[in-house]
Scaffold this active site. Structure first.
Site, PDB file in Angstrom:
ATOM      1  NE  ARG A 172      19.066  13.050   1.136  1.00  5.52           N
ATOM      2  CZ  ARG A 172      20.043  12.653   1.938  1.00  5.52           C
ATOM      3  NH1 ARG A 172      20.700  11.558   1.669  1.00  5.52           N
ATOM      4  NH2 ARG A 172      20.375  13.355   3.003  1.00  5.52           N
ATOM      5  NE  ARG A 176       7.450  10.140   9.298  1.00 11.07           N
ATOM      6  CZ  ARG A 176       8.335  11.078   9.611  1.00 11.07           C
ATOM      7  NH1 ARG A 176       7.920  12.305   9.903  1.00 11.07           N
ATOM      8  NH2 ARG A 176       9.610  10.795   9.650  1.00 11.07           N
ATOM      9  NE  ARG A 249      24.243  22.518  -7.489  1.00 12.43           N
ATOM     10  CZ  ARG A 249      24.161  23.595  -8.245  1.00 12.43           C
ATOM     11  NH1 ARG A 249      24.794  23.661  -9.399  1.00 12.43           N
ATOM     12  NH2 ARG A 249      23.456  24.634  -7.828  1.00 12.43           N
ATOM     13  NE  ARG A 280      20.274  23.293   3.777  1.00 12.80           N
ATOM     14  CZ  ARG A 280      20.343  21.976   3.720  1.00 12.80           C
ATOM     15  NH1 ARG A 280      19.327  21.226   4.063  1.00 12.80           N
ATOM     16  NH2 ARG A 280      21.440  21.359   3.317  1.00 12.80           N
ATOM     17  CD  GLU A 306      23.072  24.875   2.869  1.00 12.67           C
ATOM     18  OE1 GLU A 306      22.795  24.881   4.090  1.00 12.67           O
ATOM     19  OE2 GLU A 306      23.012  23.857   2.168  1.00 12.67           O
ATOM     20  CE1 TYR A 354      22.940  14.209   0.191  1.00  7.81           C
ATOM     21  CE2 TYR A 354      21.420  13.926  -1.645  1.00  7.81           C
ATOM     22  CZ  TYR A 354      21.774  14.548  -0.465  1.00  7.81           C
ATOM     23  OH  TYR A 354      20.936  15.513   0.040  1.00  7.81           O
ATOM     24  CG  ASP A 356      22.212  10.557   5.159  1.00 12.39           C
ATOM     25  OD1 ASP A 356      22.375  11.709   4.720  1.00 12.39           O
ATOM     26  OD2 ASP A 356      21.144   9.923   5.038  1.00 12.39           O
TER      27      ASP A 356
HETATM   28  N1  UDP Z   1      13.792  18.947  -0.893  1.00 13.36           N
HETATM   29  C1  UDP Z   1      12.799  19.788  -1.365  1.00 13.36           C
HETATM   30  N2  UDP Z   1      12.273  20.750  -0.553  1.00 13.36           N
HETATM   31  C2  UDP Z   1      12.699  20.900   0.718  1.00 13.36           C
HETATM   32  C3  UDP Z   1      13.709  20.036   1.216  1.00 13.36           C
HETATM   33  C4  UDP Z   1      14.236  19.082   0.382  1.00 13.36           C
HETATM   34  O1  UDP Z   1      12.412  19.687  -2.522  1.00 13.36           O
HETATM   35  O2  UDP Z   1      12.201  21.801   1.405  1.00 13.36           O
HETATM   36  C5  UDP Z   1      14.352  17.947  -1.809  1.00 13.36           C
HETATM   37  C6  UDP Z   1      15.496  18.487  -2.628  1.00 13.36           C
HETATM   38  O3  UDP Z   1      15.441  17.908  -3.913  1.00 13.36           O
HETATM   39  C7  UDP Z   1      16.704  17.987  -1.885  1.00 13.36           C
HETATM   40  C8  UDP Z   1      16.227  16.624  -1.415  1.00 13.36           C
HETATM   41  O4  UDP Z   1      14.854  16.844  -1.104  1.00 13.36           O
HETATM   42  O5  UDP Z   1      17.821  17.889  -2.714  1.00 13.36           O
HETATM   43  C9  UDP Z   1      16.960  16.062  -0.239  1.00 13.36           C
HETATM   44  O6  UDP Z   1      16.907  16.953   0.838  1.00 13.36           O
HETATM   45  P1  UDP Z   1      17.759  16.735   2.142  1.00 13.36           P
HETATM   46  O7  UDP Z   1      17.193  17.607   3.179  1.00 13.36           O
HETATM   47  O8  UDP Z   1      17.875  15.290   2.416  1.00 13.36           O
HETATM   48  O9  UDP Z   1      19.180  17.310   1.692  1.00 13.36           O
HETATM   49  P2  UDP Z   1      20.468  17.625   2.555  1.00 13.36           P
HETATM   50  O10 UDP Z   1      20.029  17.960   3.926  1.00 13.36           O
HETATM   51  O11 UDP Z   1      21.331  16.411   2.448  1.00 13.36           O
HETATM   52  O12 UDP Z   1      21.056  18.804   1.872  1.00 13.36           O
END
Ligand code: UDP
Length: 370
Positions: A172, A176, A249, A280, A306, A354, A356
């Site tokens: 996801r 870059r 989860r 976060r 969170e 999952y 978006d």
């Molecule tokens: N992820 C990570 N470190 C970060 C942010 C995301 O390892 O700082 C990984 C983690 O496995 C997470 C996945 O990337 O479950 C997808 O993150 P995303 O931000 O897409 O999750 P959402 O915002 O849907 O909770």
């Protein structure tokens, strides 16, 4: 003759769009939700001028022009671009993984240097065909970034080691070799001005909505009201968990209203070490540039820590755990669902995916079209 053509269970994004489209087509629809508010998990609430994302941060992003134009009929979107900061024990890194991240991690300056570093670490780890999230992550960004920015965060979010998680989750995130901090590879992105709740309110204009109404607890009575049901709740709960419960989860938020203007200088800060108990901190005002509806600076701030946990019955399900075991179990419920003639399952929980938000919009429009 039933009173309604459609009973829509769940006033979230999927339910609201389906209801809107059917109402527009002249059908009689009733929306019910067991919560005391509309908008499902994109519900926002105004606290001292700040639109708080009560069920976690939602940033709308899509490559689909039709979807973008559709949601823009119900809200004006701001120019918010998601750019989370990763905090590893006080060291700050740019996300998603890009030249700023690589420069901070290794001191590399050019894209070639960054690429070589990743290749070197991938080679040292001996990965050719990634079999799980850990191997996928290392082969994308190398061991150092995996250890500092992925391993702890993912373990906290999913409650499972990266070696036991499917690799699609990490795909996801963009990687870059440019200096681009935009978290999403999307042509269109933003947050509805005034909050998501207003947008859903607009979708539901002129439609009967009954809140605090638990469909599953009043099924017999509610089913007699409509010809068809659109169910956007959890599919395993619908079937009384007869094959066992799917895993989800859940997330818990600790919200604080602070008497200061700026707490962390960004909407999203990820705590990527494994010791910090939360994943976060969201500082909601920065989704709207710190301004209230009238364009004035907001003197206070609201933050949400969170915490991720394993879902158990009675909790709010958030993320489906789409590993093999759960996908197989879901398939059993799906087989039952496919045989239904009066029920349509939709949304993240109804389809156990999952998704978006933009995909939800697309799916709801397609289902209503059919
Ligand atoms: N992820 C990570 N470190 C970060 C942010 C995301 O390892 O700082 C990984 C983690 O496995 C997470 C996945 O990337 O479950 C997808 O993150 P995303 O931000 O897409 O999750 P959402 O915002 O849907 O909770």
């Amino acid at each position: 003759m039933s009173k309604y053509d459609y009973l829509i269970v769940g006033a979230g994004l999927y339910g609201a769009i389906f209801a809107h489209e059917m109402n527009k087509a002249g059908k009689k629809v009733l929306v019910v939700d067991r919560r005391s508010h509309i908008a499902g998990n994109i519900y926002t609430e105004n606290v001292e001028g700040v639109n708080v994302h009560r069920y976690g941060a939602h940033i709308f992003h899509t490559n689909n022009k039709e979807v973008w134009e559709y949601v823009n009929r119900f809200a004006t979107f701001n120019r918010y671009t998601n750019s989370p900061v990763a905090n590893y024990k006080g060291e700050l890194y740019s996300l998603p993984f890009n030249m700023y991240t690589f420069n901070k991690m290794w001191g590399v300056v050019t894209p070639e240097e960054a690429k070589a570093k990743i290749e070197e670490q991938k080679k040292a780890a001996g990965i050719t065909e990634p079999q799980n999230l850990e191997e996928q992550a290392i082969s994308l960004v190398g061991t150092d970034i995996y250890e500092k920015l992925i391993k702890g965060y993912t373990m906290k979010q999913w409650g499972r080691p990266c070696t036991e998680l499917p690799s699609f989750i990490i795909k996801r995130l963009p990687v870059r070799l440019t200096f681009d901090n935009n978290y999403f590879n999307a042509l269109y992105q933003g947050i509805p001005i005034g909050g998501y709740t207003k947008m859903i309110e607009k979708m539901l204009e002129g439609i009967e909505v009954r809140l605090d109404t638990d469909y599953l607890a009043n099924r017999d009575e509610l089913d007699t009201l409509a010809e068809k049901t659109v169910y956007t709740g959890a599919i395993d709960e619908y079937y009384g968990y007869r094959f066992g419960a799917l895993e989800y989860r859940s997330v818990r938020f600790e919200e604080e209203l602070l008497d200061k203007e700026n707490y962390q200088g960004n909407a999203v800060m990820n705590y990527t070490d494994s010791e910090t108990p939360y994943t976060r901190i969201i500082e909601h005002k920065w989704f709207e540039f710190g301004k209230d509806e009238n364009g004035n600076d907001i003197p206070k701030t609201v933050i949400s820590k969170e915490y991720s946990s394993e879902w158990k019955k009675g909790d709010e399900p958030y993320y489906p755990v789409n590993d093999q075991k759960n996908n197989d179990l879901y398939q059993k419920y799906k087989d039952l669902a496919d045989k239904e003639t009066k029920v349509i399952f939709g949304g993240r929980l109804g389809e156990y995916k999952y998704y978006d938000m933009d995909i939800i919009v697309e799916k709801a429009l397609n289902a209503a079209g059919r």
